[in-house]
Design a protein around this motif. Structure first.
Motif, short mmCIF file in Angstrom:
data_model
loop_
_atom_site.label_atom_id
_atom_site.label_comp_id
_atom_site.label_asym_id
_atom_site.label_seq_id
_atom_site.Cartn_x
_atom_site.Cartn_y
_atom_site.Cartn_z
N LYS A 98 0.51 -1.37 -0.30
CA LYS A 98 0.05 0.12 0.02
C LYS A 98 0.72 1.17 0.42
O LYS A 98 0.69 2.83 -0.62
CB LYS A 98 -1.06 0.08 0.46
CG LYS A 98 -1.32 1.61 1.32
CD LYS A 98 -2.26 1.98 0.70
CE LYS A 98 -3.81 2.52 0.80
NZ LYS A 98 -4.86 2.91 -0.22
N ALA A 99 1.97 1.16 0.51
CA ALA A 99 2.90 2.54 0.45
C ALA A 99 3.76 2.52 -0.57
O ALA A 99 4.29 3.74 -0.66
CB ALA A 99 3.65 1.89 1.54
N LEU A 100 3.62 1.88 -1.88
CA LEU A 100 4.04 1.38 -2.66
C LEU A 100 3.17 2.51 -4.32
O LEU A 100 2.18 2.34 -4.66
CB LEU A 100 4.50 1.17 -3.40
CG LEU A 100 5.75 -0.33 -2.83
CD1 LEU A 100 5.77 -1.67 -3.08
CD2 LEU A 100 6.74 0.99 -1.79
N PRO A 101 3.16 3.69 -4.29
CA PRO A 101 2.20 4.49 -5.06
C PRO A 101 2.81 4.02 -6.31
O PRO A 101 1.53 4.57 -7.04
CB PRO A 101 2.80 6.40 -5.45
CG PRO A 101 3.95 6.48 -4.27
CD PRO A 101 4.67 5.19 -3.92
N GLN A 102 3.43 3.41 -6.81
CA GLN A 102 3.74 2.48 -7.89
C GLN A 102 2.73 1.08 -7.94
O GLN A 102 2.19 0.38 -9.33
CB GLN A 102 5.14 2.33 -8.82
CG GLN A 102 5.75 3.32 -9.16
CD GLN A 102 6.78 3.49 -7.02
OE1 GLN A 102 6.32 3.13 -6.28
NE2 GLN A 102 7.67 3.91 -7.69
N PHE A 103 2.50 0.90 -6.90
CA PHE A 103 1.63 -0.75 -7.19
C PHE A 103 0.27 -0.54 -7.03
O PHE A 103 -0.15 0.09 -7.59
CB PHE A 103 1.50 -1.18 -5.16
CG PHE A 103 0.98 -2.60 -5.43
CD1 PHE A 103 1.00 -3.57 -5.47
CD2 PHE A 103 -0.28 -2.57 -4.33
CE1 PHE A 103 0.94 -4.44 -5.96
CE2 PHE A 103 -0.87 -4.04 -4.19
CZ PHE A 103 -0.76 -5.09 -5.32
N CYS A 104 0.05 -1.09 -8.83
CA CYS A 104 -1.54 -1.98 -9.20
C CYS A 104 -1.81 -2.96 -8.41
O CYS A 104 -1.73 -3.91 -8.20
CB CYS A 104 -1.37 -2.39 -10.22
SG CYS A 104 -0.07 -1.26 -11.48
N PRO A 105 -3.31 -2.62 -7.83
CA PRO A 105 -3.57 -3.60 -6.60
C PRO A 105 -4.60 -4.40 -7.42
O PRO A 105 -5.83 -4.52 -7.84
CB PRO A 105 -4.69 -2.32 -5.79
CG PRO A 105 -4.75 -1.50 -6.63
CD PRO A 105 -3.61 -1.01 -7.41
N GLN A 106 -3.97 -4.67 -8.26
CA GLN A 106 -4.71 -6.18 -8.75
C GLN A 106 -4.37 -7.69 -8.04
O GLN A 106 -3.14 -7.27 -8.48
CB GLN A 106 -4.80 -5.92 -10.76
CG GLN A 106 -5.79 -7.30 -10.90
CD GLN A 106 -4.62 -8.15 -11.33
OE1 GLN A 106 -3.27 -7.07 -12.87
NE2 GLN A 106 -4.69 -9.17 -11.87
N PHE A 107 -5.75 -7.99 -7.72
CA PHE A 107 -4.87 -9.86 -7.01
C PHE A 107 -4.93 -10.54 -7.71
O PHE A 107 -6.60 -10.84 -7.65
CB PHE A 107 -5.13 -9.14 -5.58
CG PHE A 107 -5.02 -8.06 -4.52
CD1 PHE A 107 -4.20 -8.33 -4.04
CD2 PHE A 107 -5.20 -7.03 -4.75
CE1 PHE A 107 -2.80 -7.09 -3.62
CE2 PHE A 107 -5.09 -6.03 -4.19
CZ PHE A 107 -3.55 -5.98 -3.16
N HIS A 108 -4.40 -11.82 -8.23
CA HIS A 108 -5.13 -12.53 -8.38
C HIS A 108 -4.61 -13.58 -8.14
O HIS A 108 -3.66 -13.99 -7.83
CB HIS A 108 -3.69 -12.54 -10.18
CG HIS A 108 -4.90 -14.19 -11.11
ND1 HIS A 108 -5.59 -14.09 -12.05
CD2 HIS A 108 -4.85 -15.24 -10.70
CE1 HIS A 108 -5.93 -15.09 -12.26
NE2 HIS A 108 -5.12 -15.86 -11.33
N LEU A 109 -5.85 -13.95 -7.22
CA LEU A 109 -5.76 -15.06 -5.93
C LEU A 109 -6.12 -16.75 -6.54
O LEU A 109 -7.44 -16.97 -6.51
CB LEU A 109 -6.36 -14.04 -4.54
CG LEU A 109 -6.28 -12.85 -4.11
CD1 LEU A 109 -7.36 -12.50 -2.97
CD2 LEU A 109 -4.52 -13.22 -3.46
#
Length: 436
Positions: free
Chosen positions: A245-256
């Motif tokens: 969450k702390a990474l601005p570059q992180f894309c919040p798509q989760f392939h679970l």
């Protein structure tokens, strides 16, 4: 100069490894060709996740041999690694190689081109194996760079051959990853997709985790997006999620990875979580990443799966509200526990269940896409669809199209804010905030 042609089946890890092998061949003064008839050698990188995957690789091998009788053909990858005796009987292949020592493939092809000798190199995995330091900094025709950081699996799900084809979990060293990411950024790529066979196990041998890999990528200038490949849900801790969450570059798509929404079936599969735990994880992730999306894989027709079990799994899909679901039929794999189970489900029943599950998945897909209308999202554009559309992806991996007003202008590898105005079967349509 010799020319080599590649045929690749299977997952993103396989495709990454093909790109790594291409680099090795280029460094050895081979030319990579896209025209099979020009090839002096052909490398077939196989998959063995399903029996149909085996069949596709064997069919490709036989068709290639018929079309190119004088070419050197190397069959490599998961199929020969997990099915050595069967693979060695395939006379159409000059070289049979597994998933270990991919760096040897160039020398084997060179030797065979000169001597026409038949070669087999398949070595069993052991507990002390380390990550093979392959690298790739060139991804033709892609704006995203897939980076393999983990290999192997320790889970031994009852239906799966992958631990036999890939060995135990092992990870790419942080310093090696750092150098590779730097080279990728220098090549102009803006998005990195971290990939692995069991990605969530990254770094365990050194007391690290997946967040450490994501942070290495985020620290590199030029990398504006970081995306994760398929994840095992039981490994997604609260601390890991907060670091992402702390990474601005992180894309919040989760392939679970799910496989089934039925508690009884999950236990029979030897999955390491319950449906209730999976649901709780999605709720926790949504509380941290309000704009996240969930994608997954679901199997139908597992041995002893009843109509009631199937209905429970279908209802679970609806309850989670996935953005996309890959639905597939259970495929018997010789050597797995599931293959020996009683109560094998008839193919006709599997087909009906596949249709029902796919219909539920389509419902959740439509509901998710419709919820995006009116939102503004940053889109990394990849390529144009003829002269009509620019096409790219939002952080949640929704495909976005906008009108191509100027046929001469490309938006490739640019990130532009788009307001979503409509949705279709498998994409959303919008317009750029800044008129083009």
């Amino acid at each position: 100069m010799y020319k080599v042609y590649f045929i690749t089946f299977g997952c993103k890890v396989n495709h990454y490894e093909t790109e790594c092998m291409k680099l090795l061949f280029r460094e050895a003064d081979f030319e990579i060709t896209d025209i099979p008839d020009d090839a002096d050698a052909v490398v077939i990188n196989s998959c063995t996740v399903t029996s149909s995957g085996d069949s596709r690789a064997i069919t490709a091998l036989r068709k290639t041999r018929a079309a190119l009788p004088h070419a050197v053909i190397a069959l490599t990858g998961c199929y020969p690694q997990a099915n050595r005796e069967e693979a060695e009987k395939l006379s159409e292949a000059d070289i049979i190689a597994g998933t270990k020592f991919r760096s040897h493939i160039v020398g084997m092809v060179k030797n065979c081109l000169e001597t026409r000798s038949h070669m087999v190199e398949i070595e069993d995995y052991g507990s002390d194996d380390v990550f093979e330091p392959l690298k790739c900094t060139r991804f033709d025709n892609n704006t995203r760079a897939f980076v393999k950081i983990q290999d192997g699996c320790n889970q031994f799900c009852s239906y799966c051959m992958i631990p036999y084809a890939r060995g135990r979990c092992r990870s790419k060293a942080p310093e090696v990853l750092r150098d590779e990411v730097r080279a990728i950024a220098e090549s102009g790529k803006k998005e990195i997709v971290l990939s692995g066979i069991n990605l969530a196990f990254y770094g365990r041998e050194w007391g690290l985790d997946l967040a450490d890999a994501a942070e290495i990528c985020a620290a590199q200038d030029g990398i504006e997006r970081i995306r994760l490949g398929s994840l095992e849900p039981e490994m997604m801790s609260e601390e890991l999620l907060m670091r992402l969450k702390a990474l601005p570059q992180f894309c919040p798509q989760f392939h679970l990875s799910l496989q089934s929404g039925c508690e009884r079936t999950l236990k029979a599969m030897n999955r390491k979580y319950t449906a209730a735990e999976y649901l709780a994880l999605t709720e926790r992730i949504r509380s941290i990443f309000p704009d996240c999306s969930f994608t997954t894989d679901v199997m139908v027709g597992f041995p002893q799966e009843t109509d009631e079990d199937h209905a429970e799994s279908v209802e679970f899909i609806r309850r989670v509200g996935f953005a996309k679901v890959h639905v597939f039929r259970y495929s018997r794999r010789k050597g797995t526990r599931a293959d020996k189970m009683s109560g094998q489900v008839p193919e006709s029943v599997k087909t009906v269940r596949w249709q029902e599950m796919t219909a539920a998945a389509d419902e959740t897909r439509e509901k998710y896409l419709s919820s995006l209308v009116g939102k503004t999202v940053p889109v990394l554009f990849e390529r144009e669809n003829s002269t009509e559309f620019h096409r790219g992806y939002a952080p949640d991996y929704t495909q976005i199209k906008i009108s191509r007003k100027n046929p001469e202008k490309s938006l490739r590898n640019q990130i532009i804010s788009v307001i979503i105005e409509e949705y279709g079967h498998d994409f959303c349509f919008g317009r750029a905030i800044d008129e083009l």
